[in-house]
Motif scaffolding. Structure first.
Motif, PDB file in Angstrom:
ATOM      1  N   GLU A 154      47.665  49.430  37.586  1.00  0.00           N
ATOM      2  CA  GLU A 154      47.208  49.456  38.978  1.00  0.00           C
ATOM      3  C   GLU A 154      45.705  49.767  39.023  1.00  0.00           C
ATOM      4  OE1 GLU A 154      48.120  52.026  43.048  1.00  0.00           O
ATOM      5  OE2 GLU A 154      49.364  52.342  41.276  1.00  0.00           O
ATOM      6  N   TYR A 155      45.300  50.792  38.272  1.00  0.00           N
ATOM      7  CA  TYR A 155      43.885  51.176  38.210  1.00  0.00           C
ATOM      8  C   TYR A 155      43.024  50.037  37.672  1.00  0.00           C
ATOM      9  CZ  TYR A 155      39.669  53.372  36.372  1.00  0.00           C
ATOM     10  OH  TYR A 155      38.370  53.673  36.058  1.00  0.00           O
ATOM     11  N   LEU A 156      43.464  49.407  36.604  1.00  0.00           N
ATOM     12  CA  LEU A 156      42.692  48.306  36.025  1.00  0.00           C
ATOM     13  C   LEU A 156      42.544  47.155  37.012  1.00  0.00           C
ATOM     14  CD1 LEU A 156      44.106  48.295  32.382  1.00  0.00           C
ATOM     15  CD2 LEU A 156      41.866  49.117  33.147  1.00  0.00           C
ATOM     16  N   GLY A 157      43.565  46.933  37.826  1.00  0.00           N
ATOM     17  CA  GLY A 157      43.459  45.920  38.865  1.00  0.00           C
ATOM     18  C   GLY A 157      42.376  46.268  39.872  1.00  0.00           C
ATOM     19  N   TYR A 158      42.328  47.525  40.283  1.00  0.00           N
ATOM     20  CA  TYR A 158      41.273  47.972  41.207  1.00  0.00           C
ATOM     21  C   TYR A 158      39.903  47.885  40.530  1.00  0.00           C
ATOM     22  CZ  TYR A 158      45.133  50.074  43.871  1.00  0.00           C
ATOM     23  OH  TYR A 158      46.285  50.303  44.570  1.00  0.00           O
ATOM     24  N   LEU A 159      39.857  48.262  39.275  1.00  0.00           N
ATOM     25  CA  LEU A 159      38.592  48.281  38.541  1.00  0.00           C
ATOM     26  C   LEU A 159      37.971  46.885  38.460  1.00  0.00           C
ATOM     27  CD1 LEU A 159      36.827  50.310  36.958  1.00  0.00           C
ATOM     28  CD2 LEU A 159      38.091  49.657  34.925  1.00  0.00           C
ATOM     29  N   GLY A 160      38.823  45.873  38.287  1.00  0.00           N
ATOM     30  CA  GLY A 160      38.322  44.519  38.157  1.00  0.00           C
ATOM     31  C   GLY A 160      37.904  43.865  39.456  1.00  0.00           C
ATOM     32  N   THR A 161      38.297  44.444  40.577  1.00  0.00           N
ATOM     33  CA  THR A 161      37.990  43.797  41.857  1.00  0.00           C
ATOM     34  C   THR A 161      37.045  44.604  42.730  1.00  0.00           C
ATOM     35  OG1 THR A 161      39.938  44.784  42.915  1.00  0.00           O
ATOM     36  CG2 THR A 161      40.214  42.594  41.928  1.00  0.00           C
ATOM     37  N   GLN A 162      36.813  45.835  42.395  1.00  0.00           N
ATOM     38  CA  GLN A 162      35.956  46.685  43.216  1.00  0.00           C
ATOM     39  C   GLN A 162      34.656  46.947  42.485  1.00  0.00           C
ATOM     40  OE1 GLN A 162      38.062  50.155  44.452  1.00  0.00           O
ATOM     41  NE2 GLN A 162      39.590  48.984  45.514  1.00  0.00           N
ATOM     42  N   HIS A 163      33.605  46.482  43.086  1.00  0.00           N
ATOM     43  CA  HIS A 163      32.304  46.650  42.473  1.00  0.00           C
ATOM     44  C   HIS A 163      31.236  46.651  43.554  1.00  0.00           C
ATOM     45  CE1 HIS A 163      33.138  42.379  42.918  1.00  0.00           C
ATOM     46  NE2 HIS A 163      31.858  42.242  43.133  1.00  0.00           N
ATOM     47  N   GLU A 164      30.087  47.096  43.176  1.00  0.00           N
ATOM     48  CA  GLU A 164      28.960  47.123  44.096  1.00  0.00           C
ATOM     49  C   GLU A 164      27.712  46.785  43.294  1.00  0.00           C
ATOM     50  OE1 GLU A 164      26.843  50.600  46.587  1.00  0.00           O
ATOM     51  OE2 GLU A 164      29.009  50.403  46.891  1.00  0.00           O
ATOM     52  N   LEU A 165      27.002  45.760  43.728  1.00  0.00           N
ATOM     53  CA  LEU A 165      25.789  45.372  43.018  1.00  0.00           C
ATOM     54  C   LEU A 165      24.703  46.426  43.174  1.00  0.00           C
ATOM     55  CD1 LEU A 165      25.368  41.572  43.813  1.00  0.00           C
ATOM     56  CD2 LEU A 165      25.982  42.612  41.633  1.00  0.00           C
ATOM     57  N   MET A 166      23.976  46.632  42.106  1.00  0.00           N
ATOM     58  CA  MET A 166      22.814  47.522  42.165  1.00  0.00           C
ATOM     59  C   MET A 166      21.717  46.823  42.955  1.00  0.00           C
ATOM     60  SD  MET A 166      22.846  48.795  38.203  1.00  0.00           S
ATOM     61  CE  MET A 166      21.366  49.765  38.392  1.00  0.00           C
ATOM     62  N   PRO A 167      20.899  47.585  43.662  1.00  0.00           N
ATOM     63  CA  PRO A 167      19.796  46.958  44.398  1.00  0.00           C
ATOM     64  C   PRO A 167      18.932  46.111  43.465  1.00  0.00           C
ATOM     65  CG  PRO A 167      19.989  49.278  44.984  1.00  0.00           C
ATOM     66  CD  PRO A 167      20.924  49.042  43.820  1.00  0.00           C
ATOM     67  N   GLY A 168      18.659  44.886  43.878  1.00  0.00           N
ATOM     68  CA  GLY A 168      17.810  43.989  43.103  1.00  0.00           C
ATOM     69  C   GLY A 168      18.522  43.199  42.018  1.00  0.00           C
ATOM     70  N   ALA A 169      19.816  43.481  41.803  1.00  0.00           N
ATOM     71  CA  ALA A 169      20.540  42.809  40.721  1.00  0.00           C
ATOM     72  C   ALA A 169      20.621  41.300  40.931  1.00  0.00           C
ATOM     73  CB  ALA A 169      21.941  43.399  40.566  1.00  0.00           C
ATOM     74  N   MET A 170      20.979  40.856  42.125  1.00  0.00           N
ATOM     75  CA  MET A 170      21.123  39.432  42.372  1.00  0.00           C
ATOM     76  C   MET A 170      19.786  38.715  42.240  1.00  0.00           C
ATOM     77  SD  MET A 170      23.275  37.057  42.724  1.00  0.00           S
ATOM     78  CE  MET A 170      24.771  37.914  43.142  1.00  0.00           C
TER      79      MET A 170
END
Length: 112
Positions: free
Chosen positions: A67-83
Motif C-alpha cells: 500500500e505504501y509503495l503504491g502511494y510512494l510511486g504516485t505522490q510526488h512534488e517537483l522541486m522549484p525549477g525542476a521542470m
C-alpha cells in the motif's frame, strides 16, 4: 507525502515525532541491506509489520508495505525549477534516465 497518506488511511496522526521515528527505523533497515544483513524482500515484508507493532501497538500484514509503495510511486512534488531544468537539458540534447533502488509499484510510464 506517501507516509502521511498511509498513516492517515490507517487512522494514525502523522505527528513529527512518529514520522521521525519511522525515518530512523527505515534508514536502519536500508543500512542493513547495504551491509548484506537484509534483503529488499525481507525489508518489504517486515518494515511496517514491525513498525506498527513496536510504535503503535497495532498488528498489520505485509500488504501495508505494498500500500505504501503504491502511494510512494504516485505522490510526488517537483522541486522549484525542476521542470525548467529538464526542458533546458532536453533542448541541449541531453538524454536523461532515472535510477532507483526502490520498486516500480505505482510508477508512471516515461514522459517524452
Amino acid at each position: 507525502m506517501a507516509l502521511t497518506t498511509l498513516f492517515e488511511k490507517h487512522g494514525i496522526a502523522p505527528t513529527p515525532s512518529l514520522v521521525a521515528a519511522y525515518q530512523r527505523y527505515n534508514t536502519s533497515l536500508w543500512c542493513q541491506i547495504e551491509a548484506g544483513a537484509l534483503t529488499k524482500d525481507e525489508l518489504f515484508a517486515k518494515r511496517f509489520v514491525t513498525f506498527f507493532k513496536e510504535q503503535l501497538g497495532q498488528t498489520v500484514g505485509p500488504e501495508v508495505d505494498q500500500e505504501y509503495l503504491g502511494y510512494l510511486g504516485t505522490q510526488h512534488e517537483l522541486m522549484p525549477g525542476a521542470m525548467a531544468m529538464l526542458k533546458q537539458a532536453q533542448r541541449l540534447g541531453y538524454q536523461l534516465g532515472i535510477i532507483t533502488n526502490g520498486g516500480r509499484q505505482g510508477a508512471k510510464e516515461p514522459v517524452e
